[in-house]
Scaffold this motif. Structure first.
Motif, PDB file in Angstrom:
ATOM      1  N   VAL A  41      -7.462  10.677 -35.241  1.00 42.35           N
ATOM      2  CA  VAL A  41      -8.107   9.564 -35.953  1.00 42.35           C
ATOM      3  C   VAL A  41      -7.104   8.919 -36.903  1.00 42.35           C
ATOM      4  N   ARG A  42      -6.335   9.733 -37.606  1.00 38.15           N
ATOM      5  CA  ARG A  42      -5.319   9.175 -38.504  1.00 38.15           C
ATOM      6  C   ARG A  42      -4.315   8.325 -37.730  1.00 38.15           C
ATOM      7  N   ASP A  43      -3.890   8.812 -36.560  1.00 37.37           N
ATOM      8  CA  ASP A  43      -2.973   8.028 -35.727  1.00 37.37           C
ATOM      9  C   ASP A  43      -3.628   6.712 -35.304  1.00 37.37           C
ATOM     10  N   GLY A  44      -4.929   6.790 -34.976  1.00 35.90           N
ATOM     11  CA  GLY A  44      -5.655   5.585 -34.573  1.00 35.90           C
ATOM     12  C   GLY A  44      -5.743   4.573 -35.690  1.00 35.90           C
ATOM     13  N   ILE A  45      -5.931   5.037 -36.905  1.00 35.96           N
ATOM     14  CA  ILE A  45      -5.966   4.133 -38.063  1.00 35.96           C
ATOM     15  C   ILE A  45      -4.607   3.463 -38.232  1.00 35.96           C
ATOM     16  N   ASN A  52     -12.024  -1.488 -38.935  1.00 34.19           N
ATOM     17  CA  ASN A  52     -11.792  -1.456 -40.375  1.00 34.19           C
ATOM     18  C   ASN A  52     -11.140  -0.112 -40.724  1.00 34.19           C
ATOM     19  N   GLY A  53      -9.816  -0.108 -40.793  1.00 34.55           N
ATOM     20  CA  GLY A  53      -9.078   1.125 -41.015  1.00 34.55           C
ATOM     21  C   GLY A  53      -9.431   1.841 -42.309  1.00 34.55           C
ATOM     22  N   PRO A  54      -9.446   1.143 -43.446  1.00 35.79           N
ATOM     23  CA  PRO A  54      -9.799   1.808 -44.705  1.00 35.79           C
ATOM     24  C   PRO A  54     -11.205   2.404 -44.694  1.00 35.79           C
ATOM     25  N   ARG A  55     -12.146   1.667 -44.095  1.00 34.58           N
ATOM     26  CA  ARG A  55     -13.511   2.217 -44.014  1.00 34.58           C
ATOM     27  C   ARG A  55     -13.544   3.421 -43.091  1.00 34.58           C
ATOM     28  N   MET A  56     -12.769   3.379 -41.998  1.00 39.89           N
ATOM     29  CA  MET A  56     -12.741   4.508 -41.080  1.00 39.89           C
ATOM     30  C   MET A  56     -12.185   5.739 -41.783  1.00 39.89           C
TER      31      MET A  56
END
Length: 263
Positions: A41-45, A52-56
Motif C-alpha cells: 500500500v505504501r508503494d502504491g501511495i 487520494n494518497g494522503p487520505r489513503m
C-alpha cells in the motif's frame, strides 16, 4: 503510542515480527502477512495508484492501529474485541495450521476492523473513500500467488483441504474479496448509526465475526482428521515459518521514505 504514519506502522509490524521470531511466537504469522500488504500500500501511495494518497495513508494508519491496539490489549490482559481474542488465543495453540492462524487474523481485521476504519476516515462521505478502498483489492490480488506459494512450502499437504471443499464452509466462504465486500456493507450500515446505536452495531458485528472465528479455529468430524494429517507434515518452528512468510519483504523493502499524514 499509536502509529501516525504508514512508516510507523511498518516499523511497528517489523518489531512484532522480530520479537515473534525471538520468542518463537505464532503471533508473528499474521504480522508478517500484514507487513507485505502495508508495504505494498505504501508503494502504491508513492506511485500514485490511489485517488487520494494522503487520505489513503490516514485510512491505512487508522486501520492498522486497530490491530496494534488489539495486540497490545492482549499482551496486557485488557478488554478487546472477541474477534481478536479468538485469533490471539488460537496463536497460543500449536495444533491449528498456519493457514488457520492467518485466516483468523484476516477475519478479525477485515470483517470487523476494516469497516470501522472506513467510517472513521470518511468524514461522513463514503463515496470519496470507495475507489481507494476498492483499489486495495488489486494490490492484495497481486500478492496472492506469492503468499500461497510461501504457505505451500510451509505446509506441503495443504492441498488436501480440497477433499472437503464442498462442506468446509468456513474456508469456502472466506476470501479476501468477499470479506472486503462484507466490510464495505458493514461500513455503510455503521455510518448511519450514532451514539449508543453505533457502539451496539460494532458489538453485534464483533459477536458474529467471533462466531465465524470459532468455526475456523475448531474443525470437527473428518475435517479435523484432515487438518491433523496436514499438520503432521507442516513446519513446526514458528520462527522458521515467520522468516519464510517475511522473506520477500526483507529483500524488497530496504529504505523507509519520509511520510506524514496532513492534519
Amino acid at each position: 503510542m499509536p502509529a501516525s504514519t504508514i512508516n510507523e506502522v511498518i516499523d511497528a509490524l517489523q518489531t512484532i515480527i522480530t520479537d515473534s521470531i525471538a520468542a518463537s511466537s505464532r503471533v508473528g504469522y499474521f504480522a508478517a502477512l500484514y507487513y507485505k500488504v502495508t508495504a505494498a500500500v505504501r508503494d502504491g501511495i508513492t506511485k500514485g495508484q490511489f485517488e487520494n494518497g494522503p487520505r489513503m495513508e490516514k485510512f491505512d494508519v487508522i486501520f492498522a492501529n486497530r490491530y496494534l491496539d488489539a495486540l497490545s490489549a492482549w499482551k496486557n490482559k485488557q478488554p478487546m474485541s472477541d474477534s481478536w481474542r479468538v485469533a490471539f488465543e488460537t496463536a497460543e495453540r500449536s495444533s491449528p495450521l498456519v493457514l488457520q492462524q492467518l485466516l483468523l487474523g484476516m477475519n478479525a481485521h477485515i470483517n470487523l476492523d476494516l469497516g470501522i476504519a472506513a467510517v472513521e476516515v470518511s468524514n461522513g462521505n463514503m463515496d470519496g473513500v470507495q475507489k481507494d478502498f476498492d483499489a486495495i483489492n488489486t494490490i492484495i490480488s497481486a500478492l496472492t500467488y506469492q503468499v500461497i506459494s510461501e504457505i505451500n512450502r510451509v505446509s506441503p499437504l495443504l492441498s488436501l483441504l480440497g477433499l472437503h471443499s464442498s462442506n468446509y464452509s468456513i474456508i469456502i466462504q472466506f476470501s479476501i474479496g468477499n470479506a472486503r465486500d462484507g466490510a464495505w456493507c458493514f461500513a455503510e450500515d455503521l455510518l448511519a448509526k450514532q451514539g449508543t446505536a453505533y457502539a451496539d452495531c460494532i458489538t453485534a458485528r464483533d459477536k458474529t465475526i467471533a462466531q465465524l472465528a470459532q468455526g475456523l479455529a475448531h474443525a470437527t468430524g473428518l475435517m479435523r482428521i484432515t487438518l491433523w494429517l496436514i499438520h503432521v507434515f507442516e513446519w513446526k518452528s514458528p520462527s522458521k515459518i515467520i522468516r519464510e512468510l517475511h522473506e520477500y519483504q526483507k529483500e524488497k523493502i530496504v529504505v523507509n521514505t519520509p511520510s506524514a499524514i496532513p492534519a
